[in-house]
Design an enzyme around this catalytic site. Sequence first.
Site, PDB file in Angstrom:
ATOM      1  N   GLU A 188      11.412  -4.935 -28.682  1.00 27.01           N
ATOM      2  CA  GLU A 188      12.570  -4.739 -27.813  1.00 27.01           C
ATOM      3  C   GLU A 188      12.490  -5.621 -26.570  1.00 27.01           C
ATOM      4  O   GLU A 188      11.401  -5.905 -26.064  1.00 27.01           O
ATOM      5  CB  GLU A 188      12.659  -3.264 -27.392  1.00 27.01           C
ATOM      6  CG  GLU A 188      12.869  -2.344 -28.580  1.00 27.01           C
ATOM      7  CD  GLU A 188      12.745  -0.868 -28.247  1.00 27.01           C
ATOM      8  OE1 GLU A 188      13.364  -0.058 -28.952  1.00 27.01           O
ATOM      9  OE2 GLU A 188      12.021  -0.512 -27.291  1.00 27.01           O
ATOM     10  N   GLU A 383      20.721   1.403 -34.266  1.00 24.48           N
ATOM     11  CA  GLU A 383      19.861   2.221 -35.116  1.00 24.48           C
ATOM     12  C   GLU A 383      19.593   3.549 -34.435  1.00 24.48           C
ATOM     13  O   GLU A 383      19.863   3.723 -33.244  1.00 24.48           O
ATOM     14  CB  GLU A 383      18.543   1.492 -35.389  1.00 24.48           C
ATOM     15  CG  GLU A 383      17.763   1.152 -34.136  1.00 24.48           C
ATOM     16  CD  GLU A 383      16.670   0.120 -34.370  1.00 24.48           C
ATOM     17  OE1 GLU A 383      15.531   0.375 -33.923  1.00 24.48           O
ATOM     18  OE2 GLU A 383      16.950  -0.922 -34.984  1.00 24.48           O
TER      19      GLU A 383
END
Length: 499
Positions: A188, A383
Amino acid sequence: MAPIPGVMPIGNYVSLYVMLPLGVVNADNVFPDKEKVEDELKQVKAGGCDGVMVDVWWGIIEAKGPKQYDWSAYRELFQLVKKCGLKIQAIMSFHQCGGNVGDAVFIPIPQWILQIGDKNPDIFYTNRAGNRNQEYLSLGVDNQRLFQGRTALEMYRDFMESFRDNMADFLKAGDIVDIEVGCGAAGELRYPSYPETQGWVFPGIGEFQCYDKYMVADWKEAVKQAGNADWEMPGKGAGTYNDTPDKTEFFRPNGTYKTDMGKFFLTWYSNKLIIHGDQVLEEANKVFVGLRVNIAAKVSGIHWWYNHVSHAAELTAGFYNVAGRDGYRPIARMLARHHATLNFTCLEMRDSEQPAEAKSAPQELVQQVLSSGWKEYIDVAGENALPRYDATAYNQMLLNVRPNGVNLNGPPKLKMSGLTYLRLSDDLLQTDNFELFKKFVKKMHADLDPSPNAISPAVLERSNSAITIDELMEATKGSRPFPWYDVTDMPVDGSNPFD
């Protein structure tokens, strides 16, 4: 083409992928469970899914030494996925597997990198106490030639070039549709501000991770250039991993974060992260330009303390997001430069499911971040953050992928480009769970049959011209997010609008 009465337009279709297990290719670079995986992939295909997402681990591929890449196990896996009729989302995983929520596998970054870190631990993100985090290289070394003649950015570039060259047949055939480029811990774009390996537990505020010598030197130069050479990074007033905002001088209401020095630090800290993402995606764009593939970056869903005035957990992670200042739209603007998709997480979460003391607001956070992407005219995907098998979670995800519902006359104005479900497991394939999951997939597809034509990436164009700090700052001006329906119009246990 005019809509056909009584027929759902294909523009409402949202592609659904399933994440493969973290260790599907193991730490020894072996694809061990081919028969089991093939059986699972066939079930995924029969369930209507469009494809799978898989981590392509740096620590596995380049384990033996600089530029010694071994793609053989991943080629076996990709051939099997293709045989089963599924598309591939490949993550360029430049981070360690292990140490985050849900990590049941340990795959470090390449050992020869760790050995460089033994002699120079400042290549790793570092907190105020001097604790090093070996999950991902500090952005401070992006342009430092410390890795046997290469910079960190050059290592990422070389890895992606090798992937492109060794997977050229899959790319040319359209089997690989997305390349998600890892930009930090857990893949991330964030600082590793809440590491469980250093004792963090939810909902701790986390800690700033900018105390390696390269970032400290950058900070000193930044304050000198600004005429405030005596300004320092936050000290103990910023607290420790498991503090609450109100217990700290920095994050409490009207705390240091609101002073000129605090604002300067947070601007510097967050801009360094955006510039890091910009540089990594610049390399990714150069590698994959001209191919029919999407590139993407994932942004972390830091939903705890969102309803506290300081947004402390977001600030330590690198998202300078407070009242009147949008911390996510500058990221979306940077991604737009590279024609990249913004991939977000925690789509399944509802505010009411979170402990009140965490002042958590995942629904508002998702609304803000997705809106930021759409306002910059980029694709937005996402997600779930944690495994869920229930209708409540599925319906929340269905709401977020089409926040204003389906459009019976064409594509909805607001629609996510795809959703990746976390994660393929024995629990997911358990009979009752999988029956409900198949209904979820059908509703993601707006009750349409699976359609390969819905997944057709455009040719990736070269990045636009460099983005200035002023352009980034202009994007921080707060604006209201797009409105959301309260509930999805296509719940897993409901009909579609034509019925």
